[in-house]
Design a protein around this motif. Structure first.
Motif, PDB file in Angstrom:
ATOM      1  N   ARG A  19      -5.755  29.844  30.583  1.00  0.00           N
ATOM      2  CA  ARG A  19      -5.809  30.105  32.025  1.00  0.00           C
ATOM      3  C   ARG A  19      -4.775  31.195  32.314  1.00  0.00           C
ATOM      4  NH1 ARG A  19      -9.182  26.844  34.483  1.00  0.00           N
ATOM      5  NH2 ARG A  19      -8.433  27.444  36.542  1.00  0.00           N
ATOM      6  N   LEU A  20      -5.291  32.347  32.756  1.00  0.00           N
ATOM      7  CA  LEU A  20      -4.444  33.527  32.934  1.00  0.00           C
ATOM      8  C   LEU A  20      -3.865  33.590  34.332  1.00  0.00           C
ATOM      9  CD1 LEU A  20      -6.733  36.222  31.230  1.00  0.00           C
ATOM     10  CD2 LEU A  20      -4.613  35.273  30.307  1.00  0.00           C
ATOM     11  N   ASP A  21      -2.598  33.980  34.404  1.00  0.00           N
ATOM     12  CA  ASP A  21      -1.969  34.298  35.679  1.00  0.00           C
ATOM     13  C   ASP A  21      -2.811  35.401  36.343  1.00  0.00           C
ATOM     14  OD1 ASP A  21      -0.381  35.357  37.722  1.00  0.00           O
ATOM     15  OD2 ASP A  21       1.477  35.135  36.572  1.00  0.00           O
ATOM     16  N   PRO A  22      -3.272  35.167  37.601  1.00  0.00           N
ATOM     17  CA  PRO A  22      -4.111  36.189  38.263  1.00  0.00           C
ATOM     18  C   PRO A  22      -3.433  37.567  38.331  1.00  0.00           C
ATOM     19  CG  PRO A  22      -4.134  34.139  39.511  1.00  0.00           C
ATOM     20  CD  PRO A  22      -3.110  33.963  38.418  1.00  0.00           C
ATOM     21  N   ALA A  23      -2.100  37.597  38.285  1.00  0.00           N
ATOM     22  CA  ALA A  23      -1.390  38.884  38.323  1.00  0.00           C
ATOM     23  C   ALA A  23      -1.702  39.736  37.090  1.00  0.00           C
ATOM     24  CB  ALA A  23       0.117  38.664  38.420  1.00  0.00           C
ATOM     25  N   THR A  24      -2.217  39.100  36.036  1.00  0.00           N
ATOM     26  CA  THR A  24      -2.506  39.851  34.803  1.00  0.00           C
ATOM     27  C   THR A  24      -4.005  39.890  34.493  1.00  0.00           C
ATOM     28  OG1 THR A  24      -2.225  37.943  33.301  1.00  0.00           O
ATOM     29  CG2 THR A  24      -0.252  39.214  33.847  1.00  0.00           C
ATOM     30  N   THR A  25      -4.844  39.685  35.515  1.00  0.00           N
ATOM     31  CA  THR A  25      -6.295  39.738  35.271  1.00  0.00           C
ATOM     32  C   THR A  25      -6.985  40.842  36.061  1.00  0.00           C
ATOM     33  OG1 THR A  25      -6.752  38.123  37.026  1.00  0.00           O
ATOM     34  CG2 THR A  25      -6.440  37.253  34.790  1.00  0.00           C
ATOM     35  N   GLY A  26      -6.218  41.739  36.670  1.00  0.00           N
ATOM     36  CA  GLY A  26      -6.822  42.822  37.448  1.00  0.00           C
ATOM     37  C   GLY A  26      -7.799  43.658  36.643  1.00  0.00           C
ATOM     38  N   TRP A  27      -7.535  43.810  35.345  1.00  0.00           N
ATOM     39  CA  TRP A  27      -8.398  44.598  34.468  1.00  0.00           C
ATOM     40  C   TRP A  27      -9.835  44.108  34.489  1.00  0.00           C
ATOM     41  CZ3 TRP A  27     -10.445  41.269  30.893  1.00  0.00           C
ATOM     42  CH2 TRP A  27      -9.725  40.090  30.656  1.00  0.00           C
ATOM     43  N   ALA A  28     -10.018  42.806  34.733  1.00  0.00           N
ATOM     44  CA  ALA A  28     -11.370  42.240  34.684  1.00  0.00           C
ATOM     45  C   ALA A  28     -12.219  42.731  35.856  1.00  0.00           C
ATOM     46  CB  ALA A  28     -11.297  40.717  34.674  1.00  0.00           C
ATOM     47  N   VAL A  29     -11.566  43.218  36.896  1.00  0.00           N
ATOM     48  CA  VAL A  29     -12.306  43.766  38.030  1.00  0.00           C
ATOM     49  C   VAL A  29     -11.978  45.253  38.218  1.00  0.00           C
ATOM     50  CG1 VAL A  29     -12.612  41.576  39.226  1.00  0.00           C
ATOM     51  CG2 VAL A  29     -10.513  42.890  39.616  1.00  0.00           C
ATOM     52  N   GLY A  30     -11.561  45.881  37.107  1.00  0.00           N
ATOM     53  CA  GLY A  30     -11.348  47.328  37.145  1.00  0.00           C
ATOM     54  C   GLY A  30     -10.036  47.751  37.751  1.00  0.00           C
ATOM     55  N   ALA A  31      -9.107  46.816  37.924  1.00  0.00           N
ATOM     56  CA  ALA A  31      -7.818  47.158  38.540  1.00  0.00           C
ATOM     57  C   ALA A  31      -6.654  46.638  37.699  1.00  0.00           C
ATOM     58  CB  ALA A  31      -7.746  46.569  39.953  1.00  0.00           C
ATOM     59  N   PRO A  32      -6.482  47.199  36.496  1.00  0.00           N
ATOM     60  CA  PRO A  32      -5.374  46.742  35.651  1.00  0.00           C
ATOM     61  C   PRO A  32      -4.031  47.066  36.292  1.00  0.00           C
ATOM     62  CG  PRO A  32      -6.322  48.763  34.761  1.00  0.00           C
ATOM     63  CD  PRO A  32      -7.221  48.323  35.892  1.00  0.00           C
ATOM     64  N   SER A  33      -3.030  46.232  36.013  1.00  0.00           N
ATOM     65  CA  SER A  33      -1.721  46.444  36.642  1.00  0.00           C
ATOM     66  C   SER A  33      -1.000  47.649  36.067  1.00  0.00           C
ATOM     67  CB  SER A  33      -0.842  45.198  36.463  1.00  0.00           C
ATOM     68  OG  SER A  33      -0.206  45.205  35.193  1.00  0.00           O
ATOM     69  N   GLY A  34      -1.353  48.017  34.836  1.00  0.00           N
ATOM     70  CA  GLY A  34      -0.651  49.114  34.178  1.00  0.00           C
ATOM     71  C   GLY A  34       0.636  48.703  33.510  1.00  0.00           C
ATOM     72  N   LYS A  35       1.001  47.427  33.626  1.00  0.00           N
ATOM     73  CA  LYS A  35       2.262  46.971  33.032  1.00  0.00           C
ATOM     74  C   LYS A  35       2.133  46.602  31.559  1.00  0.00           C
ATOM     75  CE  LYS A  35       4.124  44.993  37.341  1.00  0.00           C
ATOM     76  NZ  LYS A  35       4.426  43.720  38.024  1.00  0.00           N
ATOM     77  N   GLY A  36       0.926  46.326  31.108  1.00  0.00           N
ATOM     78  CA  GLY A  36       0.764  45.897  29.709  1.00  0.00           C
ATOM     79  C   GLY A  36       1.225  44.478  29.490  1.00  0.00           C
ATOM     80  N   GLU A  37       0.849  43.573  30.393  1.00  0.00           N
ATOM     81  CA  GLU A  37       1.283  42.177  30.286  1.00  0.00           C
ATOM     82  C   GLU A  37       0.094  41.222  30.373  1.00  0.00           C
ATOM     83  OE1 GLU A  37       5.676  42.650  32.425  1.00  0.00           O
ATOM     84  OE2 GLU A  37       4.176  41.316  33.309  1.00  0.00           O
ATOM     85  N   MET A  38       0.215  40.102  29.652  1.00  0.00           N
ATOM     86  CA  MET A  38      -0.695  38.965  29.813  1.00  0.00           C
ATOM     87  C   MET A  38       0.176  37.724  29.877  1.00  0.00           C
ATOM     88  SD  MET A  38      -4.034  39.702  29.650  1.00  0.00           S
ATOM     89  CE  MET A  38      -4.717  41.381  29.589  1.00  0.00           C
ATOM     90  N   ARG A  39      -0.084  36.878  30.857  1.00  0.00           N
ATOM     91  CA  ARG A  39       0.658  35.622  30.981  1.00  0.00           C
ATOM     92  C   ARG A  39      -0.329  34.508  31.268  1.00  0.00           C
ATOM     93  NH1 ARG A  39       3.817  38.809  34.355  1.00  0.00           N
ATOM     94  NH2 ARG A  39       2.694  38.007  36.168  1.00  0.00           N
ATOM     95  N   GLY A  40      -0.067  33.356  30.722  1.00  0.00           N
ATOM     96  CA  GLY A  40      -0.960  32.250  31.052  1.00  0.00           C
ATOM     97  C   GLY A  40      -0.662  30.990  30.278  1.00  0.00           C
ATOM     98  N   TRP A  41      -1.556  30.025  30.460  1.00  0.00           N
ATOM     99  CA  TRP A  41      -1.454  28.711  29.832  1.00  0.00           C
ATOM    100  C   TRP A  41      -2.408  28.649  28.662  1.00  0.00           C
ATOM    101  CZ3 TRP A  41       2.024  25.189  31.866  1.00  0.00           C
ATOM    102  CH2 TRP A  41       2.526  25.476  33.158  1.00  0.00           C
ATOM    103  N   PHE A  42      -2.001  27.957  27.608  1.00  0.00           N
ATOM    104  CA  PHE A  42      -2.848  27.793  26.426  1.00  0.00           C
ATOM    105  C   PHE A  42      -2.897  26.335  26.002  1.00  0.00           C
ATOM    106  CE2 PHE A  42      -3.537  27.134  21.963  1.00  0.00           C
ATOM    107  CZ  PHE A  42      -4.529  28.029  21.610  1.00  0.00           C
ATOM    108  N   SER A  43      -4.096  25.836  25.808  1.00  0.00           N
ATOM    109  CA  SER A  43      -4.313  24.555  25.125  1.00  0.00           C
ATOM    110  C   SER A  43      -5.520  24.730  24.225  1.00  0.00           C
ATOM    111  CB  SER A  43      -4.623  23.430  26.125  1.00  0.00           C
ATOM    112  OG  SER A  43      -3.558  23.229  27.019  1.00  0.00           O
ATOM    113  N   LEU A  44      -5.651  23.862  23.252  1.00  0.00           N
ATOM    114  CA  LEU A  44      -6.915  23.785  22.530  1.00  0.00           C
ATOM    115  C   LEU A  44      -7.891  23.016  23.420  1.00  0.00           C
ATOM    116  CD1 LEU A  44      -5.493  23.174  18.975  1.00  0.00           C
ATOM    117  CD2 LEU A  44      -6.843  25.155  19.715  1.00  0.00           C
ATOM    118  N   ALA A  45      -9.158  23.436  23.421  1.00  0.00           N
ATOM    119  CA  ALA A  45     -10.125  22.884  24.372  1.00  0.00           C
ATOM    120  C   ALA A  45     -10.321  21.392  24.176  1.00  0.00           C
ATOM    121  CB  ALA A  45     -11.469  23.620  24.239  1.00  0.00           C
ATOM    122  N   ASP A  46     -10.184  20.910  22.937  1.00  0.00           N
ATOM    123  CA  ASP A  46     -10.361  19.467  22.707  1.00  0.00           C
ATOM    124  C   ASP A  46      -9.057  18.693  22.864  1.00  0.00           C
ATOM    125  OD1 ASP A  46      -8.961  20.115  20.425  1.00  0.00           O
ATOM    126  OD2 ASP A  46     -10.537  19.545  19.024  1.00  0.00           O
TER     127      ASP A  46
END
Lengths: 291, 291
Positions: free
Chosen positions: B170-197
């Motif tokens: 689950r990605l911090d929305p601040a680092t998902t702008g690229w998915a709608v054509g608006a990358p932040s330009g910072k070169g960052e990804m932040r979020g939560w990680f679990s294995l699905a099971d």
């Protein structure tokens, strides 16, 4: 070869660094070397110097000239004297070649003992495109004459260290408090780096530079040996001539280990190398032994 | 073994991750594996998944249980199907063991082709002392329910990616702008990680976690494949149960290459893993080929 290039090469070949990292082809892929006393700190051979020797052998063994990413695992303490580097070309591609190498020394009976194992990818830095989008900024440093060298005592290195004679390191006074018993606690080292004989930096000498500063552990109040377990260096550009700026930080000292991240910047403000090592945190002032 | 530990182990063994990273001893030091289609992104097998398989074979081959530092060079693209991991115990010490391993797959005629080569040091995380002096802080993230997963479209991964079914990112929305054509330009990804099971994290799964997020290049406006040349991971502590926080940054995009640094934090606010990779910057949206 143009006259200018020939002269530059001759000048490089006369340098202490080039002389002391030279390797001689014994048979395909196997190189003889001699670890010089000139690159020791107390009795320990500097890890960056060892890496430069191995990288030079790999440069000869692989079809591409420059180390792009080099990982070294330090297995047993090296001593001044004869060594042999055994290389393997793992995979050769159009733009990258992957190689492996081990540096061995000899027991009294001639048995080879592995000192360092290296896994690396080589390419051609001059062939990369010119786009630079580096977001991090160079470290802010006082000019060299306001920084502290070994001659200013407090010494960055012990007096009997050959290493201190061959590198010209001038530390930002903000990161030298440890030398007078007042470490900043930040885990940082910043300063200027040149080879003492003014040999200009190149991709091989950058492998020395990243492991040349006093341990960041000193700035955390932990004096003593911080033996490197693993060191990975990315060389990202051929450095411009002139002194390098080096910024080393530790952010995670835990469980008796720490990481050290180094950035190396050239006079053109280009981030030419990034490295990270995993090291043991100091426990005492004793010299490194087996693990 | 206590009853609780036995149950936990059974539960771990039933997980998708443990099933799909399992290795079978063929002969001393040699392990058969099967690369599952479940950990692909389009047709590419995830590099962190490959690394977990190799690390599991090394864990069996070496006398110490936990990967402390693992470097992988990715040589040729892996495909779902049979593989073999050949390991070498390089040096065994009291607290650390150094090992090397290669994962191979087979040509139609049975020839082995090397996919990944790994150099690693293993130790015992539970035996380390409890001192923690980490100066960097965990990333500040919105709670998981305010972050974006694949089900929220814009998708972090293509729909036909098996990988997206097996990890819960689950990605911090601040680092998902690229998915709608608006990358932040910072070169960052932040979020939560679990294995699905909901299989809890451990040192092996951390090797997957560090290479599981969308490329930071996306946040720099560069869409496409960013094939990893080399990835080094330091595992610094056994993670506490629960979701992990992951922070990935790129500071040096230059010359067609970039570094990606990842930090992984557990629910106890411990920095449990640090990684850095050297990757090729995207040139197009094509799948990775030979280099």
């Amino acid at each position: 070869m143009a006259q200018g290039a020939r002269e530059a090469q001759a000048s490089a070949t006369d340098s202490e660094f080039d002389r002391d990292t030279s390797v001689t082809l014994r048979e395909p892929g196997v190189y003889d070397a001699d670890l010089s006393e000139g690159w020791t700190i107390l009795s320990a051979v500097n890890g960056g110097y060892l890496l430069a020797i191995v990288a030079r052998a790999l440069r000869d063994a692989l079809p591409h000239p420059d180390p792009f990413t080099v990982t070294a695992h330090y297995l047993t303490p090296s001593k001044p004297g004869p060594a042999v580097v055994r290389t393997e070309a793992v995979r050769t591609g159009r733009t990258l070649a992957t190689g492996q190498a081990s540096l061995f020394q000899y027991e009294a009976d001639g048995t080879e003992v592995e000192r360092v194992r290296v896994l690396a990818a080589y390419g051609a830095l001059h062939s990369l495109d010119d786009d630079v989008h580096t977001s991090v900024k160079p470290p802010v440093l006082p000019p060299p004459e306001q920084c502290l060298g070994t001659e200013d005592g407090p010494a960055a290195f012990p007096d009997d260290s050959g290493f201190a004679q061959r590198v010209a390191i001038r530390l930002d006074p903000a990161t030298t408090g440890w030398a007078v018993g007042a470490p900043s606690g930040k885990g940082e080292m910043r300063g200027w780096f040149s080879l003492a004989d003014a040999r200009e930096p190149d991709p091989l000498s950058l492998l020395l530079t990243v492991d040349s500063f006093p341990p960041t552990a000193f700035d955390l109040g932990l004096m003593g040996w911080t033996p490197t377990v693993e060191l990975t260096t990315h060389v990202r550009a051929r450095p411009a001539p002139g002194p390098l700026r080096v910024f080393v930080t530790t952010r995670n000292l835990a469980g008796g280990y720490l990481e050290e991240d180094a950035e190396v910047w050239d006079t053109a403000d280009r981030l030419v190398a990034q490295s990270r090592q995993l090291a043991r945190a100091p426990r005492s002032g004793r010299a490194p032994e087996g693990r």
